[in-house]
Design a protein around this motif. Structure first.
Motif, PDB file in Angstrom:
ATOM      1  N   MET A 170      12.248  46.831  54.075  1.00  0.00           N
ATOM      2  CA  MET A 170      11.812  45.971  54.477  1.00  0.00           C
ATOM      3  C   MET A 170      11.245  45.875  55.438  1.00  0.00           C
ATOM      4  N   ILE A 171      12.936  46.873  57.109  1.00  0.00           N
ATOM      5  CA  ILE A 171      11.896  46.030  58.584  1.00  0.00           C
ATOM      6  C   ILE A 171      10.640  45.208  58.739  1.00  0.00           C
ATOM      7  N   PRO A 172      10.467  44.121  59.202  1.00  0.00           N
ATOM      8  CA  PRO A 172       9.429  43.864  59.435  1.00  0.00           C
ATOM      9  C   PRO A 172       8.440  44.336  60.029  1.00  0.00           C
ATOM     10  N   SER A 173       7.373  44.709  60.975  1.00  0.00           N
ATOM     11  CA  SER A 173       6.812  45.191  61.881  1.00  0.00           C
ATOM     12  C   SER A 173       7.183  45.417  63.384  1.00  0.00           C
ATOM     13  N   TRP A 174       7.346  43.834  63.295  1.00  0.00           N
ATOM     14  CA  TRP A 174       7.726  42.995  65.261  1.00  0.00           C
ATOM     15  C   TRP A 174       8.892  43.757  65.189  1.00  0.00           C
ATOM     16  N   GLU A 175       9.445  43.417  64.066  1.00  0.00           N
ATOM     17  CA  GLU A 175      11.589  44.427  64.727  1.00  0.00           C
ATOM     18  C   GLU A 175      11.728  45.843  65.254  1.00  0.00           C
ATOM     19  N   TRP A 176      10.345  46.846  64.646  1.00  0.00           N
ATOM     20  CA  TRP A 176      10.170  48.252  65.210  1.00  0.00           C
ATOM     21  C   TRP A 176      10.146  47.782  66.676  1.00  0.00           C
ATOM     22  N   GLY A 223      33.661  47.955  65.659  1.00  0.00           N
ATOM     23  CA  GLY A 223      31.746  47.761  65.359  1.00  0.00           C
ATOM     24  C   GLY A 223      31.143  48.652  64.509  1.00  0.00           C
ATOM     25  N   LEU A 224      31.434  49.784  63.731  1.00  0.00           N
ATOM     26  CA  LEU A 224      31.385  50.148  62.725  1.00  0.00           C
ATOM     27  C   LEU A 224      30.234  49.311  61.894  1.00  0.00           C
ATOM     28  N   HIS A 225      28.977  50.462  61.827  1.00  0.00           N
ATOM     29  CA  HIS A 225      28.340  50.015  61.320  1.00  0.00           C
ATOM     30  C   HIS A 225      27.292  50.705  59.861  1.00  0.00           C
ATOM     31  N   VAL A 226      27.355  50.893  58.627  1.00  0.00           N
ATOM     32  CA  VAL A 226      26.220  51.845  57.755  1.00  0.00           C
ATOM     33  C   VAL A 226      24.724  51.192  57.536  1.00  0.00           C
ATOM     34  N   MET A 227      24.163  52.770  57.653  1.00  0.00           N
ATOM     35  CA  MET A 227      22.645  52.098  58.449  1.00  0.00           C
ATOM     36  C   MET A 227      22.112  51.887  56.868  1.00  0.00           C
ATOM     37  N   PRO A 228      20.824  51.323  56.850  1.00  0.00           N
ATOM     38  CA  PRO A 228      20.059  50.723  55.560  1.00  0.00           C
ATOM     39  C   PRO A 228      19.930  52.066  55.030  1.00  0.00           C
ATOM     40  N   ASP A 229      19.885  51.475  53.149  1.00  0.00           N
ATOM     41  CA  ASP A 229      19.180  51.792  52.297  1.00  0.00           C
ATOM     42  C   ASP A 229      17.531  51.923  52.497  1.00  0.00           C
ATOM     43  N   PRO A 230      17.305  53.482  51.697  1.00  0.00           N
ATOM     44  CA  PRO A 230      15.856  53.680  52.119  1.00  0.00           C
ATOM     45  C   PRO A 230      14.773  52.180  51.616  1.00  0.00           C
ATOM     46  N   ARG A 273      19.226  53.581  72.019  1.00  0.00           N
ATOM     47  CA  ARG A 273      19.068  52.265  71.957  1.00  0.00           C
ATOM     48  C   ARG A 273      18.230  51.708  70.452  1.00  0.00           C
ATOM     49  N   SER A 274      16.925  52.631  69.951  1.00  0.00           N
ATOM     50  CA  SER A 274      16.189  52.504  69.085  1.00  0.00           C
ATOM     51  C   SER A 274      17.611  52.703  67.831  1.00  0.00           C
ATOM     52  N   TRP A 275      18.616  53.344  67.718  1.00  0.00           N
ATOM     53  CA  TRP A 275      19.193  53.159  65.962  1.00  0.00           C
ATOM     54  C   TRP A 275      19.988  52.818  66.316  1.00  0.00           C
ATOM     55  N   ARG A 276      21.264  52.237  67.327  1.00  0.00           N
ATOM     56  CA  ARG A 276      21.486  51.096  67.735  1.00  0.00           C
ATOM     57  C   ARG A 276      20.900  49.776  67.912  1.00  0.00           C
ATOM     58  N   HIS A 277      19.954  49.740  67.430  1.00  0.00           N
ATOM     59  CA  HIS A 277      19.835  48.201  67.805  1.00  0.00           C
ATOM     60  C   HIS A 277      18.566  47.815  66.053  1.00  0.00           C
ATOM     61  N   LEU A 278      18.774  49.138  65.285  1.00  0.00           N
ATOM     62  CA  LEU A 278      18.420  48.871  63.800  1.00  0.00           C
ATOM     63  C   LEU A 278      19.415  48.761  62.599  1.00  0.00           C
ATOM     64  N   VAL A 279      19.957  49.686  64.002  1.00  0.00           N
ATOM     65  CA  VAL A 279      21.667  50.075  63.195  1.00  0.00           C
ATOM     66  C   VAL A 279      22.334  48.548  62.651  1.00  0.00           C
ATOM     67  N   ARG A 280      22.464  47.963  63.781  1.00  0.00           N
ATOM     68  CA  ARG A 280      23.287  47.137  63.753  1.00  0.00           C
ATOM     69  C   ARG A 280      22.985  46.030  63.127  1.00  0.00           C
ATOM     70  N   ARG A 281      21.230  45.715  63.240  1.00  0.00           N
ATOM     71  CA  ARG A 281      20.727  44.728  62.671  1.00  0.00           C
ATOM     72  C   ARG A 281      20.082  44.594  61.594  1.00  0.00           C
ATOM     73  N   ALA A 288       8.666  58.487  54.064  1.00  0.00           N
ATOM     74  CA  ALA A 288      10.266  59.267  54.494  1.00  0.00           C
ATOM     75  C   ALA A 288      11.513  58.517  53.972  1.00  0.00           C
ATOM     76  N   VAL A 289      11.521  57.046  53.474  1.00  0.00           N
ATOM     77  CA  VAL A 289      11.929  56.301  52.462  1.00  0.00           C
ATOM     78  C   VAL A 289      11.569  56.313  51.161  1.00  0.00           C
ATOM     79  N   ARG A 290      10.436  56.206  51.720  1.00  0.00           N
ATOM     80  CA  ARG A 290       9.652  55.487  49.482  1.00  0.00           C
ATOM     81  C   ARG A 290      10.032  56.813  49.320  1.00  0.00           C
ATOM     82  N   VAL A 291      10.270  58.473  49.788  1.00  0.00           N
ATOM     83  CA  VAL A 291      10.344  59.819  48.956  1.00  0.00           C
ATOM     84  C   VAL A 291      12.097  60.189  49.513  1.00  0.00           C
ATOM     85  N   ALA A 292      12.781  59.090  49.132  1.00  0.00           N
ATOM     86  CA  ALA A 292      14.387  59.474  50.287  1.00  0.00           C
ATOM     87  C   ALA A 292      15.117  60.282  48.754  1.00  0.00           C
TER      88      ALA A 292
END
Length: 345
Positions: free
Chosen positions: A210-216, A198-205, A177-185, A232-236
């Motif tokens: 840039m995802i806000p803390s409240w969205e996590w 309904g296919l989406h590509v995940m965000p880039d690093p 559910r977490s993966w689905r929510h974050l990738v779609r949003r 991890a994404v800082r050293v992608a």
């Protein structure tokens, strides 16, 4: 546990997506079609490839699926597989289907050529199943019954690392559910004719960073897991280099990031590197499953599991895949763990 279940046949559109489309009316559908047509993706690329041995697409591609509603992966009703991903040269969509003894692939987006070039590796062309020598009757029988099993290699680390981090210390349903929510949003619609899927590509690093803390929090991801992903994404770029490293060096590279341990590294490298010996250590269920299958000991721990897998040194991940596919798993003794929810806290 990578590849425990083969992907289910999926409908062309998920129920909530179909309902949303009906609620929006025909005007919204027309708008989506116009938007898709206006996307400067260029013409689709195609490739055909003939596997040198039996190949079961469901078994090979199954580990890429993160739940039945994974926005980056879909098996359509006609038996074709769709994969949306972010390649080193940009987002891309890959459609894979069997045509007799061949595999036909079509790709869209900036990453289309990259995806088609890596098609054989993705489908296990670099895997060597003959290196596996069964020492247990169960594994010999399962290998005989599953001749199309190959270990895939995506060549992409981050796309497997992030969902693996999300799966730390929670139920798989929570992580899905977490993966689905974050990738779609925060991801982007996949290139090509994918609106109905309904296919989406995940965000880039940068997008992940840039995802806000409240969205996590809204995605039911605690601070420990979100912090690990942000580190991890800082050293992608450095992490992506692990896709070309031997297993020991790749494992070390990933585990330099605080929050990434043996479990997460193994679950990632099984997919990104096609690592036949990347046995998953620290899993809640796998030691008991292996112990039950090989020694009738459902209470085995990691140490006992590794001892039982010693005859398969170099092929321990393949051995666990075969065990999981054998169907010889211990009966459940307790109710399922109740999912947690931090959203309303």
């Amino acid at each position: 546990m990578a590849g425990r279940f083969a992907p289910r046949t999926a409908r062309a559109a998920l129920p909530h997506q179909a309902a949303a489309g009906r609620a929006a009316g025909p005007g919204a559908a027309a708008s989506r079609r116009q938007s898709a047509a206006a996307t400067p993706e260029g013409p689709p690329r195609t490739r055909e490839w003939t596997p040198p041995a039996p190949l079961d697409l469901r078994l090979v591609l199954g580990p890429l699926r993160r739940g039945p509603a994974d926005p980056t992966f879909r098996m359509a009703g006609d038996g074709t597989f769709w994969r949306a991903t972010r390649t080193p040269v940009g987002p891309g969509t890959l459609r894979i289907a069997r045509q007799g003894d061949r595999v036909a692939a079509t790709a869209w987006g900036p990453g289309a050529d990259w995806l088609l070039e890596g098609l054989p590796a993705l489908l296990g062309a670099e895997d060597d199943p003959e290196a596996f020598v069964p020492h247990h009757r169960l594994l010999a029988l399962t290998r005989h019954r599953r001749p199309g099993l190959r270990l895939l290699r995506t060549g992409l680390v981050l796309e497997s690392l992030i969902p693996s981090v999300l799966e730390q210390k929670v139920t798989t349903d929570e992580a899905y559910r977490s993966w689905r929510h974050l990738v779609r949003r925060f991801g982007t619609p996949a290139p090509g004719p994918t609106a109905d899927l309904g296919l989406h590509v995940m965000p880039d690093p940068r997008g992940w960073a840039m995802i806000p803390s409240w969205e996590w929090h809204r995605a039911n991801v605690d601070g420990k897991r979100s912090s690990t992903i942000l580190r991890a994404v800082r050293v992608a770029h450095r992490l992506e280099e692990a896709a070309t490293m031997p297993l020991p060096e790749a494992r070390t590279r990933l585990q330099l990031i605080p929050g990434i341990g043996p479990w997460t590294a193994a679950e990632t490298l099984q997919r990104s590197n096609g690592a036949a010996d990347a046995v998953t250590i620290g899993d809640l269920h796998l030691p008991g499953i292996v112990g039950h299958a090989l020694a009738d000991n459902r209470d085995a721990d990691d140490e006992e599991m590794l001892r039982l897998l010693m005859p398969y040194e170099g092929q321990r991940h393949r051995a666990t895949r075969l065990i999981l596919l054998s169907g010889r798993t211990p009966a459940r003794r307790a109710p399922r763990m109740q999912p947690g929810n931090i959203v309303n806290l």
